[in-house]
Enzyme design. Structure first.
Site, PDB file in Angstrom:
ATOM      1  N   GLU A  49     -11.262 -10.590  -5.013  1.00 33.05           N
ATOM      2  CA  GLU A  49      -9.819 -10.479  -4.744  1.00 33.05           C
ATOM      3  C   GLU A  49      -9.272 -11.658  -3.954  1.00 33.05           C
ATOM      4  O   GLU A  49      -8.124 -11.654  -3.536  1.00 33.05           O
ATOM      5  CB  GLU A  49      -9.481  -9.153  -4.070  1.00 33.05           C
ATOM      6  CG  GLU A  49     -10.307  -8.791  -2.869  1.00 33.05           C
ATOM      7  CD  GLU A  49      -9.977  -7.399  -2.305  1.00 33.05           C
ATOM      8  OE1 GLU A  49      -8.966  -6.804  -2.686  1.00 33.05           O
ATOM      9  OE2 GLU A  49     -10.759  -6.932  -1.466  1.00 33.05           O
ATOM     10  N   CYS A  89      -9.800  -2.926 -10.569  1.00 33.45           N
ATOM     11  CA  CYS A  89      -9.338  -1.728  -9.851  1.00 33.45           C
ATOM     12  C   CYS A  89      -7.985  -1.942  -9.194  1.00 33.45           C
ATOM     13  O   CYS A  89      -7.479  -1.061  -8.505  1.00 33.45           O
ATOM     14  CB  CYS A  89     -10.371  -1.276  -8.829  1.00 33.45           C
ATOM     15  SG  CYS A  89     -10.629  -2.477  -7.509  1.00 33.45           S
ATOM     16  N   HIS A 149       0.811  -1.213   0.000  1.00 40.19           N
ATOM     17  CA  HIS A 149       0.000   0.000   0.000  1.00 40.19           C
ATOM     18  C   HIS A 149       0.845   1.262   0.000  1.00 40.19           C
ATOM     19  O   HIS A 149       0.430   2.301  -0.497  1.00 40.19           O
ATOM     20  CB  HIS A 149      -1.018  -0.047   1.134  1.00 40.19           C
ATOM     21  CG  HIS A 149      -2.141  -0.971   0.795  1.00 40.19           C
ATOM     22  ND1 HIS A 149      -2.131  -2.304   1.143  1.00 40.19           N
ATOM     23  CD2 HIS A 149      -3.254  -0.774   0.051  1.00 40.19           C
ATOM     24  CE1 HIS A 149      -3.212  -2.868   0.647  1.00 40.19           C
ATOM     25  NE2 HIS A 149      -3.914  -1.980  -0.017  1.00 40.19           N
ATOM     26  N   ASP A 158      -4.615  -8.125  -4.498  1.00 35.48           N
ATOM     27  CA  ASP A 158      -4.798  -9.209  -3.543  1.00 35.48           C
ATOM     28  C   ASP A 158      -5.020 -10.543  -4.246  1.00 35.48           C
ATOM     29  O   ASP A 158      -4.584 -11.581  -3.756  1.00 35.48           O
ATOM     30  CB  ASP A 158      -5.976  -8.906  -2.611  1.00 35.48           C
ATOM     31  CG  ASP A 158      -5.549  -7.954  -1.509  1.00 35.48           C
ATOM     32  OD1 ASP A 158      -4.464  -8.178  -0.927  1.00 35.48           O
ATOM     33  OD2 ASP A 158      -6.273  -6.982  -1.241  1.00 35.48           O
TER      34      ASP A 158
HETATM   35  C1  PEP Z   1      -6.656  -4.916  -4.816  1.00 32.81           C
HETATM   36  O1  PEP Z   1      -6.455  -5.759  -3.940  1.00 32.81           O
HETATM   37  O2  PEP Z   1      -6.355  -5.085  -6.008  1.00 32.81           O
HETATM   38  C2  PEP Z   1      -7.284  -3.629  -4.471  1.00 32.81           C
HETATM   39  C3  PEP Z   1      -7.646  -2.778  -5.400  1.00 32.81           C
HETATM   40  O3  PEP Z   1      -7.417  -3.329  -3.153  1.00 32.81           O
HETATM   41  P1  PEP Z   1      -6.199  -2.889  -2.224  1.00 32.81           P
HETATM   42  O4  PEP Z   1      -5.008  -2.665  -3.108  1.00 32.81           O
HETATM   43  O5  PEP Z   1      -6.605  -1.652  -1.499  1.00 32.81           O
HETATM   44  O6  PEP Z   1      -6.037  -4.062  -1.322  1.00 32.81           O
HETATM   45 MG    MG Z   2      -7.406  -5.532  -2.029  1.00 31.66          MG
END
Ligand code: PEP
Ligand code: MG
Length: 583
Positions: A450, A521, A206, A474
């Site tokens: 995910e 996403c 993140h 994920d």
């Molecule tokens: C993902 O897991 O691809 C996602 C968009 O969520 P995050 O990156 O916030 O876990």
């Molecule tokens: Mg995620």
């Protein structure tokens, strides 16, 4: 002496600046620049903290004295003396003053910076007794930080952008740290740093994601960069190659300066595509949405020509608050600000996804080191464990929908029971708002795919949800059993592993067959190297950082989906899909 450090390229471009080494501390430390007229107040804050800690130690000494003769507790008495001495140490006080006056760091930041400078000197000492005094220094600094955090409100707001507040006149600064939490990154988001380097972190950690969203060059997983680089060293960050050059020679500097200008020209060229509709050569309209972390990001989303927000990571509203979570009203105002900021375009708000590499605070990071937080109480599991808190968030999101189109997105679902509980709570939140006569709009509810278990049971999700959004970050982590935040296994984090591609392709195909919207996403959506493949798999909705939208759009404008479909089938059947992607 010039040397380079290698890491993972996570955010493109070149940054050149003086190193600001951010010390890691067990106490959450705010980092922001103060105005020139706040410098004295900042120094006073520091003096007050130092005096309070000194008085506290003196009180303990007095207590010991009252208990008996001074030599009754020789070790403790000596230790307290050392602490008092360290508090008065000129190198500490003068150094801290230097960072506040010359660089305009806030007091806490100045204190941890100077701690880092002195700690390195301690590390180099021959005498083991003196070397061990480093721990004492850390303790007194930590006590001062706690005093400052407990009492005073900081002068000025964290991380507000204002070039005039940059320390050292107009010299650009780059941030070097062992680790930065996503909350730290957010704090730096509006700041003047030209680039970031961290010792740890994977490509889709993140921290890396927030760096990308800031659209400034960043390298993570650079191992010991924060030890090898010193405060104020000149540093080049090459975010495309994942290289950090320290103390560059004039020739190297000139080369990178040239590369930097090339990047600016390319951005300028791409910006002309902002108002061009994202339509492929064969006439397919593609939805390009933005991923945002806070309401103010709506500005960048609109500027990049996004047709909506595909992922608002609401957890960033919950982080770095020392456990004091935003209540319903505060959340409502934030969601409403994002909705209004998008001026009538849809905003997909994801319910809170904390846990894993997104602890609420450094202090609340889980202490059970033997547990894997990525497999623990994270995202929807965290929300369902506290229904009252979850309902607050749901009501806040639903209320924001009275001000513009809102979609609700649920992270990390895998089980039918979780789906049932979640949807029941969404209904309950609606009923509560109706009972209180509070307005709310028609909100579509979607699920993130995910976890491989979800990708393998897509029909169940399609029965219960209006739309799906594939979280590839994920999905890759859980399919390949690779911690996305661990640079030691980052070479195995493979977005084009056949298993990952098959899960993504099957999810898209099943959604389309049912006429339901499926979006991606995760970071894959913003990777231009993946655009053609995703189009070939049938994807028509991409959500990514605003800074990536125009590059992806350029790729879309050059693509013919009919041709890509056959090619994508070949890639999906290949043992080594990466080799076909390079063609
Ligand atoms: C993902 O897991 O691809 C996602 C968009 O969520 P995050 O990156 O916030 O876990
Ligand atoms: Mg995620």
């Amino acid at each position: 002496m010039t040397f380079s450090v290698h890491g993972l390229a996570v955010s493109r471009g070149v940054a050149i600046g003086r190193a600001v080494i951010v010390a890691s501390s067990r106490v959450d430390v705010a980092h922001y620049f103060v105005q020139p007229d706040q410098i004295d107040a900042e120094i006073q804050r520091l003096r007050r903290a130092r005096d309070l800690v000194s008085e506290d130690i003196a009180r303990v000494q007095q207590g010991l004295h009252d208990l008996g003769p001074a030599d009754a507790h020789p070790e403790l008495t000596a230790l307290l003396d050392v602490h008092l001495m360290l508090l008065q140490d000129e190198q500490l006080t003068n150094g801290v003053k230097h960072w506040i006056t010359e660089r305009r760091y806030n007091a806490e930041w100045a204190l941890t910076t100077q701690l880092e400078v002195i700690a390195r000197q301690f590390d180099e000492m021959e005498d083991p007794y003196l070397r061990e005094r480093k721990a004492d220094l850390e303790q007194v600094v930590e006590r001062m930080l706690r005093v400052m955090r407990g009492g005073d409100t900081p002068v000025g707001l964290p991380g507000q952008a204002d070039a005039s507040r940059q320390g050292g006149a107009d010299e650009p600064l780059v941030l070097i740290a062992h680790d930065l939490s996503p909350a730290d990154m957010l704090q730096f988001k509006q700041s003047v740093f030209a680039g970031f380097v961290t010792d740890v972190g994977g490509k889709t950690s993140h921290t890396a994601i927030v760096a990308r969203s800031m659209d400034i060059p960043a390298v993570v997983g650079a191992r010991s960069a924060s030890h090898l680089i010193n405060q104020d060293d000149w540093v080049v960050i090459d975010g495309d190659a994942g290289v950090v050059v320290v103390d560059p020679s004039p020739i190297v500097l000139a080369e990178y300066g040239f590369k930097q200008r090339q990047g600016e020209i390319e951005r300028e060229r791409l910006s002309r595509l902002k108002n061009t509709p994202a339509v492929t050569l064969d006439g397919q309209t593609i939805e390009l949405l933005a991923n945002i972390e806070q309401p103010s990001d709506a500005v960048a989303a609109l500027k990049a020509g996004a047709v909506g927000v595909g992922l608002f990571r609401s957890e960033f509203l919950f982080m770095g608050r020392n456990g004091r979570l935003p209540d319903e009203q505060e959340q409502y105002l934030a969601y409403r600000a994002a909705v209004e900021g998008m001026q009538g375009l849809p905003v997909t708000i994801r319910t809170v996804d904390v846990g894993a590499d997104k602890p609420l605070d450094r202090n609340t990071a889980r202490s059970e080191d033997h547990l894997n937080p990525a497999l623990g109480l994270r995202a929807i599991r965290w929300s369902l464990a506290d229904p009252a808190m979850f309902l607050e968030q749901l009501r806040a999101i639903l209320r924001a929908s009275a001000h513009g189109p809102v979609n609700l997105l649920i992270p990390m679902l895998a089980h039918a029971t979780e789906i049932r509980q979640t949807l029941a709570l969404v209904q309950k939140a609606r009923d509560q708002l109706d009972a209180a006569c509070q307005p709310h709009g028609a909100v579509k509810v979607g699920a993130m795919i995910e976890i491989p278990a979800a990708a393998l049971t897509v029909p169940m999700f399609l029965r219960h949800f209006d739309f799906l959004s594939i979280g590839t970050n994920d999905l890759i982590q859980y399919t390949l059993a690779i911690d996305r935040a661990d640079e030691a296994v980052s070479h195995l984090y493979d977005p084009v592993h056949p298993a990952v591609l098959q899960l993504v392709a099957a999810t898209i195909a099943q959604g389309r067959a049912q006429g339901k919207s499926v979006s991606v996403c995760g970071e894959m959506a913003g990777d231009v190297a993946m655009t053609r493949l995703l189009l070939g798999m049938g994807l028509r909705s991409f959500s990514m950082h605003p800074s990536q939208i125009l590059q992806v759009k350029q790729q879309i404008l050059r693509s013919d989906t009919a041709k890509l479909e056959t090619w994508a089938q070949r890639v999906l059947a290949a043992e080594d899909p990466a080799s076909l992607l390079r063609d």
